[in-house]
Design an enzyme around this catalytic site. Structure first.
Site, mmCIF file in Angstrom:
data_model
loop_
_atom_site.group_PDB
_atom_site.id
_atom_site.type_symbol
_atom_site.label_atom_id
_atom_site.label_comp_id
_atom_site.label_asym_id
_atom_site.label_seq_id
_atom_site.Cartn_x
_atom_site.Cartn_y
_atom_site.Cartn_z
ATOM 1 N N SER A 1 108.513 -34.038 85.335
ATOM 2 C CA SER A 1 107.847 -35.282 86.004
ATOM 3 C C SER A 1 108.945 -36.161 86.396
ATOM 4 O O SER A 1 109.755 -35.962 87.200
ATOM 5 C CB SER A 1 106.858 -35.842 85.058
ATOM 6 N N ASP B 1 96.989 -31.068 88.462
ATOM 7 C CA ASP B 1 97.657 -32.306 87.993
ATOM 8 C C ASP B 1 97.124 -33.608 88.675
ATOM 9 O O ASP B 1 97.281 -33.813 89.888
ATOM 10 C CB ASP B 1 99.230 -31.890 88.404
ATOM 11 N N HIS C 1 99.131 -31.668 84.142
ATOM 12 C CA HIS C 1 100.452 -32.353 84.050
ATOM 13 C C HIS C 1 100.980 -32.131 82.573
ATOM 14 O O HIS C 1 102.134 -32.549 82.437
ATOM 15 C CB HIS C 1 100.394 -33.854 84.279
HETATM 16 N N1 LIG Z 1 100.604 -42.375 78.794
HETATM 17 C C1 LIG Z 1 99.986 -41.856 79.991
HETATM 18 C C2 LIG Z 1 100.492 -40.626 80.340
HETATM 19 C C3 LIG Z 1 102.039 -40.438 80.452
HETATM 20 C C4 LIG Z 1 102.377 -39.019 80.672
HETATM 21 O O1 LIG Z 1 101.547 -38.161 80.750
HETATM 22 N N2 LIG Z 1 103.517 -38.907 80.392
HETATM 23 C C5 LIG Z 1 103.877 -37.349 80.380
HETATM 24 C C6 LIG Z 1 105.111 -37.590 81.561
HETATM 25 S S1 LIG Z 1 104.523 -38.341 83.059
HETATM 26 C C7 LIG Z 1 105.954 -38.250 84.007
HETATM 27 O O2 LIG Z 1 106.967 -38.544 83.832
HETATM 28 C C8 LIG Z 1 104.420 -36.683 79.300
HETATM 29 O O3 LIG Z 1 105.289 -35.698 79.133
HETATM 30 N N3 LIG Z 1 103.985 -37.451 78.269
HETATM 31 C C9 LIG Z 1 104.247 -36.858 76.785
HETATM 32 C C10 LIG Z 1 103.442 -35.737 76.185
HETATM 33 O O4 LIG Z 1 103.861 -35.522 75.203
HETATM 34 O O5 LIG Z 1 102.644 -35.239 76.906
HETATM 35 C C11 LIG Z 1 98.471 -41.966 80.098
HETATM 36 O O6 LIG Z 1 98.139 -42.772 79.192
HETATM 37 O O7 LIG Z 1 98.005 -41.685 81.167
#
Ligand SMILES: N[C@@H](CCC(=O)N[C@@H](CSC=O)C(=O)NCC(=O)O)C(=O)O
Length: 284
Positions: free
Chosen positions: A148, A224, A257
């Site tokens: 991402s 996604d 995602h």
């Molecule tokens: N907090 C957000 C969601 C944030 C999210 O999906 N972060 C992804 C990366 S997104 C792009 O850079 C991520 O890797 N999160 C960490 C994990 O451990 O999954 C929401 O509430 O939508």
């Protein structure tokens, strides 16, 4: 440099380190997996760049990468995603897509961000030098990948420094931050209103400007939630088709995602990089 944790993992070591980052002007953590082969000599190195809201720990705890890194004899370093500390500026409203946990792998030029937000220099210069000094890794045999925002960082850093990386890959990368809400917010604040300056941090723009060919692999889940508005994989597909840039871009039906998607294909990405790193040895 302080070792905060050291856990045996697939006969290698999963380390967590703390250090003073000169390029960022703050203390930072990073995680480093050393495969069992690192006990016998320097091993090739993969840089993993994580996405929004992550620290250095999400990847090492959720991706399941260590099994494959041990098999292929590669080390993986997972840095944090932004400068850290009470003195580091953050989004005034505490939004998760900008500021802390959202450095976008740029060198900020606008106050107050320019004081600490220099993740591009940290990843491409400071970290390699630090790792080469302290660990059994060969930073001349390196590849880079990410997810991402981190997929964007990996692609941009590799395209701008093709001599430093044998290959690049990404999971669900933001391929055109100059043309999506996450990117426009981050680049607007970190770099200011001049959109010309933003192009240095946009994968599609760098390829259109003639970036050198590197082995490139991209996986994108078709389920996604961020695909349509933020990631825009179709722009990378069009850019590659228009310019003749060769990239393997795989759309994976049903995947979202999350790290469930990443863990499903992490073995394939590590094998891809290991093959390219091996070729670089035979080419010498
Ligand atoms: N907090 C957000 C969601 C944030 C999210 O999906 N972060 C992804 C990366 S997104 C792009 O850079 C991520 O890797 N999160 C960490 C994990 O451990 O999954 C929401 O509430 O939508």
């Amino acid at each position: 440099m302080e070792t905060i944790a050291n856990n045996r993992c697939f006969e290698g070591e999963q380390l967590r380190l703390a250090h003073r980052a000169e390029s960022l002007g703050c203390d930072m953590h990073f995680s480093l997996y050393l495969p069992p082969g690192a006990r016998a000599g320097n091993v090739p190195l993969l840089y993993w760049l994580s996405g929004l809201t992550c620290t250095d720990e999400n990847f090492v705890q959720k991706a399941g990468a260590q099994r494959y890194a041990a098999e292929h004899g590669v080390a993986i370093v997972a840095p944090d995603t932004s400068p850290r500390g009470d003195e580091v500026a953050d989004d005034p409203e505490g939004a998760w897509d900008f500021g802390l946990g959202a450095g976008f792998y740029v060198n900020a030029t606008e106050a107050p961000w320019s004081r600490h937000y220099r993740m591009y220099d940290y990843i491409s210069e400071e970290l390699p030098a630090l790792l080469a000094r302290h660990f059994p890794v060969d930073t001349e045999r390196a590849s880079i990948f990410g997810h991402s925002m981190g997929g964007h960082g990996a692609l941009v850093i590799a395209l701008r420094n093709p001599a430093h990386y044998q290959s690049v890959s990404a999971f669900a990368p933001i391929v055109a931050p100059t043309r999506c809400p996450w990117g426009e917010k981050a680049l607007g604040h970190y770099l200011g209103p001049d959109r010309e300056a933003w192009k240095n941090y946009d994968t599609c723009e760098l390829i259109r400007a003639g970036a050198l060919q590197l082995p490139m692999l991209v996986d994108q889940g078709e389920a996604d939630n961020f695909l349509e508005e933020q990631l825009k994989t179709e722009l990378l597909e069009a850019t590659c088709a228009d310019t003749g840039y060769e990239a393997t871009i795989r759309r994976q039906p049903g995947y979202d995602h999350s790290y469930f998607f990443i863990s499903s294909f992490i073995g394939s990405h590590i094998a891809f990089h290991a093959r390219e790193l091996e070729k670089s040895v035979s080419d010498d």
